[in-house]
Design an enzyme around this catalytic site. Structure first.
Site, PDB file in Angstrom:
ATOM      1  N   LYS A 102      -4.890  12.683   6.463  1.00  0.00           N
ATOM      2  CA  LYS A 102      -3.627  11.931   6.379  1.00  0.00           C
ATOM      3  C   LYS A 102      -2.536  12.723   7.083  1.00  0.00           C
ATOM      4  O   LYS A 102      -2.319  13.902   6.762  1.00  0.00           O
ATOM      5  CB  LYS A 102      -3.249  11.728   4.911  1.00  0.00           C
ATOM      6  CG  LYS A 102      -4.170  10.764   4.177  1.00  0.00           C
ATOM      7  CD  LYS A 102      -3.774   9.336   4.496  1.00  0.00           C
ATOM      8  CE  LYS A 102      -4.568   8.361   3.625  1.00  0.00           C
ATOM      9  NZ  LYS A 102      -4.190   6.961   3.935  1.00  0.00           N
ATOM     10  N   LYS A 212     -11.033  -4.351   4.513  1.00  0.00           N
ATOM     11  CA  LYS A 212     -11.176  -4.221   3.068  1.00  0.00           C
ATOM     12  C   LYS A 212     -11.602  -5.574   2.536  1.00  0.00           C
ATOM     13  O   LYS A 212     -10.944  -6.593   2.800  1.00  0.00           O
ATOM     14  CB  LYS A 212      -9.846  -3.787   2.456  1.00  0.00           C
ATOM     15  CG  LYS A 212      -9.377  -2.456   3.050  1.00  0.00           C
ATOM     16  CD  LYS A 212      -8.074  -1.936   2.512  1.00  0.00           C
ATOM     17  CE  LYS A 212      -7.814  -0.594   3.198  1.00  0.00           C
ATOM     18  NZ  LYS A 212      -6.565   0.032   2.923  1.00  0.00           N
TER      19      LYS A 212
HETATM   20 MG   LIG Z   1      -5.342   3.615   6.436  1.00  0.00          MG
END
Ligand SMILES: [Mg+2]
Length: 295
Positions: A102, A212
């Protein structure tokens, strides 16, 4: 069908929430066995968005998933903003050889680069490093940051960044970043409903789609997108409990091609789960899963 409300605690805050709740649905598959679906939309969802989660949950509870073409699914580890030493450790969690770092949070680019470098060295030449900016950069910052992060990712002897996930928020900006860097671009936040995928592909905004299952409306809805565009897909979770994660595993097992590790190793971000044995990777893969539901 049987409906069971559930609540699970997160290990750390995510999207402003500290717990996930919803309903587990027990149905029966065509083989006569129990089939479980999870309905757990985030509290700020509109009815329209939530209805797609419902469709995905019902598809699961009816056992309507397609035949798998593989048994196991490689997954990536997740490396948040942490000191480099800890980041290097986390990169190999669960035996993963692909790590998602991240970036573009509160740290400076140079600190993100140090972390990427530490992760790349920990994983070695066979390892893969991808970064996720969660849409935080503008185009110029993204292009500059990717130059530095890509160089850092070569520190382990590997080929550099595998891809960057959502460098900018706007689809038009993704397309521009893609034109200005050789690092492949993956669209995540830009693809929440099937129509989003059409917009991303039309603008040439991504090399890879992060899908997703729940927000897209089910495994079949995701496969339809893949069918339409023949684009590589990384299956990711929406922080579901292990019952919901299994839908992602079902999609990953059914995709015609699976060139990238998936973002399904997220049960470790939960402090509690809906099953006795949470779905976790071993040797970097999620293998065949049997759910023992405890709610
Ligand atoms: Mg992402």
């Amino acid at each position: 069908m049987e409906f069971r409300p559930f609540r699970v605690q997160l290990a750390t805050r995510f999207r402003g929430v500290t717990e996930r709740h919803g309903v587990l649905i027990r149905g029966r598959g065509p083989d006569g066995r129990d089939a479980w679906g999870e309905y757990s939309p985030f509290p700020d969802y509109t009815p329209e968005r939530a209805s797609r989660w419902w469709a995905a949950a019902m598809e699961a509870a009816r056992g309507e998933w397609p035949e798998p073409v593989r048994d196991t699914v490689p997954v990536n580890s997740i490396v948040p903003e942490l000191p480099s030493g800890r980041a290097a450790q986390l990169a190999k969690a669960g035996g993963c050889t692909t790590a998602k770092v991240k970036v573009a949070g509160t740290m400076r680019i140079i600190d993100d680069a140090r972390r990427v470098e530490a992760v790349a060295i920990a994983l070695g030449p066979e390892g893969r490093v991808r970064v996720d900016a969660n849409g935080a950069w503008d185009v110029d910052t993204a292009v500059k940051a990717l130059r530095e992060l890509d160089a850092a990712a070569r520190a382990g002897g590997g080929p550099g960044l595998e891809y960057v996930e959502q460098p900018c928020m706007r689809v038009e900006d993704l397309a521009e970043v893609r034109r200005r860097t050789h690092v492949p671009v993956a669209a995540d936040e830009s693809v929440r409903i099937p129509g989003d995928a059409d917009a991303v592909m039309r603008l040439g905004a991504a090399d890879i789609l992060v899908l997703k299952v729940a927000p897209m409306g089910g495994v079949q809805a995701c496969l339809d997108v893949v069918d339409r565009y023949d684009v590589p897909v990384v299956v990711s979770s929406a922080m579901e409990s292990s019952v919901g994660l299994l839908a992602g595993v079902a999609l990953a097992r059914a995709l015609p091609e699976l060139p990238y590790a998936c973002g399904l190793g997220t049960s470790e971000l939960l402090a509690t789960d809906t099953v006795r044995e949470p779905i976790v990777p071993h040797d970097g893969v999620i293998g065949p899963v049997t759910l023992d539901v405890i709610v």
